[in-house]
Design a protein around this motif. Structure first.
Motif, PDB file in Angstrom:
ATOM      1  N   LEU A  91       0.826  -1.210   0.000  1.00  0.00           N
ATOM      2  CA  LEU A  91       0.000   0.000   0.000  1.00  0.00           C
ATOM      3  C   LEU A  91       0.861   1.262   0.000  1.00  0.00           C
ATOM      4  N   GLY A  92       2.102   1.120  -0.476  1.00  0.00           N
ATOM      5  CA  GLY A  92       2.985   2.263  -0.606  1.00  0.00           C
ATOM      6  C   GLY A  92       3.402   2.458  -2.058  1.00  0.00           C
ATOM      7  N   ASN A  93       4.197   3.487  -2.288  1.00  0.00           N
ATOM      8  CA  ASN A  93       4.593   3.830  -3.660  1.00  0.00           C
ATOM      9  C   ASN A  93       5.902   3.168  -4.084  1.00  0.00           C
ATOM     10  N   GLY A  94       6.427   2.249  -3.284  1.00  0.00           N
ATOM     11  CA  GLY A  94       7.642   1.536  -3.640  1.00  0.00           C
ATOM     12  C   GLY A  94       8.925   2.226  -3.247  1.00  0.00           C
ATOM     13  N   ILE A 100       8.705   7.547   1.065  1.00  0.00           N
ATOM     14  CA  ILE A 100       7.555   6.664   1.034  1.00  0.00           C
ATOM     15  C   ILE A 100       6.250   7.459   1.113  1.00  0.00           C
ATOM     16  N   LYS A 101       5.313   7.080   0.282  1.00  0.00           N
ATOM     17  CA  LYS A 101       3.968   7.663   0.290  1.00  0.00           C
ATOM     18  C   LYS A 101       2.945   6.532   0.282  1.00  0.00           C
ATOM     19  N   MET A 102       1.864   6.745   1.011  1.00  0.00           N
ATOM     20  CA  MET A 102       0.813   5.741   1.053  1.00  0.00           C
ATOM     21  C   MET A 102      -0.133   5.896  -0.142  1.00  0.00           C
ATOM     22  N   THR A 103      -0.595   4.786  -0.668  1.00  0.00           N
ATOM     23  CA  THR A 103      -1.553   4.814  -1.772  1.00  0.00           C
ATOM     24  C   THR A 103      -2.975   4.497  -1.303  1.00  0.00           C
ATOM     25  N   ARG A 111       1.660  12.531   3.470  1.00  0.00           N
ATOM     26  CA  ARG A 111       1.928  11.100   3.628  1.00  0.00           C
ATOM     27  C   ARG A 111       1.482  10.268   2.438  1.00  0.00           C
ATOM     28  N   GLY A 112       0.764  10.904   1.495  1.00  0.00           N
ATOM     29  CA  GLY A 112       0.331  10.150   0.331  1.00  0.00           C
ATOM     30  C   GLY A 112      -1.008  10.605  -0.207  1.00  0.00           C
ATOM     31  N   VAL A 204      -4.784   8.087  12.436  1.00  0.00           N
ATOM     32  CA  VAL A 204      -5.212   9.166  11.548  1.00  0.00           C
ATOM     33  C   VAL A 204      -4.174  10.282  11.437  1.00  0.00           C
ATOM     34  N   ASP A 205      -3.553  10.678  12.551  1.00  0.00           N
ATOM     35  CA  ASP A 205      -2.634  11.812  12.519  1.00  0.00           C
ATOM     36  C   ASP A 205      -1.214  11.428  12.116  1.00  0.00           C
ATOM     37  N   ASN A 206      -1.046  10.166  11.721  1.00  0.00           N
ATOM     38  CA  ASN A 206       0.244   9.730  11.193  1.00  0.00           C
ATOM     39  C   ASN A 206      -0.034   8.650  10.154  1.00  0.00           C
ATOM     40  N   GLY A 207      -0.063   9.047   8.890  1.00  0.00           N
ATOM     41  CA  GLY A 207      -0.486   8.138   7.833  1.00  0.00           C
ATOM     42  C   GLY A 207       0.406   6.933   7.626  1.00  0.00           C
ATOM     43  N   LEU A 208       1.610   6.944   8.222  1.00  0.00           N
ATOM     44  CA  LEU A 208       2.519   5.815   8.066  1.00  0.00           C
ATOM     45  C   LEU A 208       2.302   4.747   9.133  1.00  0.00           C
TER      46      LEU A 208
END
Length: 239
Positions: A91-94, A100-103, A111-112, A204-208
């Motif tokens: 669920l990340g951008n690789g 790193i960004k979340m998808t 964060r994404g 919620v307040d930390n997307g990672l």
């Protein structure tokens, strides 16, 4: 690609598909995917007399007894693995580290991709997918109910079997639930001196990060940590 995906899922189910009340693993060659899913779904339920009425699995996802560790998953992934880095997080951008960004499951643009999803959907819940909906990953609140509804004891060499266990005894009906010191993965490193289990909630307040439960020898609590880490899953019955 669809055929490849089906083969991968079948192999994962064969790896995970052992009922907690079974003493032997079924033969992957003689057992259909549907039968394997039924076996996962027939795992022992433990009624701890919790206010919600929810029942918990007797062992970790992928284990055949309470002493076994089971399989390890990154948060939101449905296939077990043994290397847990950002660059192989589904669920990340690789990318790695600061790039790193979340998808998916993100509430912060830095964060994404923002979708404000906070709770795992069925398609990203390993317990739901691998049990055909008969089990699921507990929420943060359901874990807190379990932790508060039991008294907890660390038992060394439980029943003389050579396993150290965390034993929860229901304050309501006296039933017990067992957790092995199954550790967790960070990258390729395996950390054994504590237990960590995923909840279904993103922080919620930390997307990672996502919430997990940490059990130590003398305490247990809800924490948050990187979604890429590999943790066991203890499932809860029902929807």
């Amino acid at each position: 690609m669809k055929k490849i995906r089906n083969v991968v899922v079948s192999l994962v189910v064969a790896f995970i598909g052992v009922a907690c009340n079974s003493t032997e693993k079924p033969s992957a060659n003689n057992t259909s995917k549907q039968q394997q899913q039924e076996e996962i779904g027939s795992a022992d339920c433990i009624d701890l007399g919790l206010p919600s009425g929810k029942k918990w699995a007797a062992c970790n996802l992928g284990a055949s007894t309470p002493e076994e560790y089971g399989a390890y998953f990154a948060w939101g992934e449905i296939e077990p693995k043994q290397t847990f880095e950002w660059n192989n997080y589904k669920l990340g951008n690789g990318e790695t580290d600061s790039k790193i960004k979340m998808t998916k499951y993100c509430s912060q643009s830095k964060r994404g991709e923002v979708d404000n999803r906070q709770l795992l959907e069925a398609a990203d819940d390993a317990a739901i997918v691998l049990s055909a909906g008969k089990w699921r990953i507990p929420t943060k609140e359901e874990w807190e109910e379990l932790l508060n509804g039991c008294t907890w004891e660390w038992v060394k060499n439980y029943n003389g079997k050579g396993f150290d266990m965390k034993v929860g005894t229901s304050k309501t009906n006296g039933n017990t639930i067992l957790f092995p010191f199954s550790g967790y993965y960070n990258g390729t490193a395996f950390i054994k001196d504590e237990m960590e289990f995923w909840t279904a909630n993103q922080k919620v307040d930390n997307g990672l990060d996502a919430y997990y439960v940490r059990m130590m020898t003398h305490n247990q609590s809800v924490k948050n940590g990187p979604r890429k880490q590999g943790m066991p899953i203890r499932a809860i019955a029902g929807k």
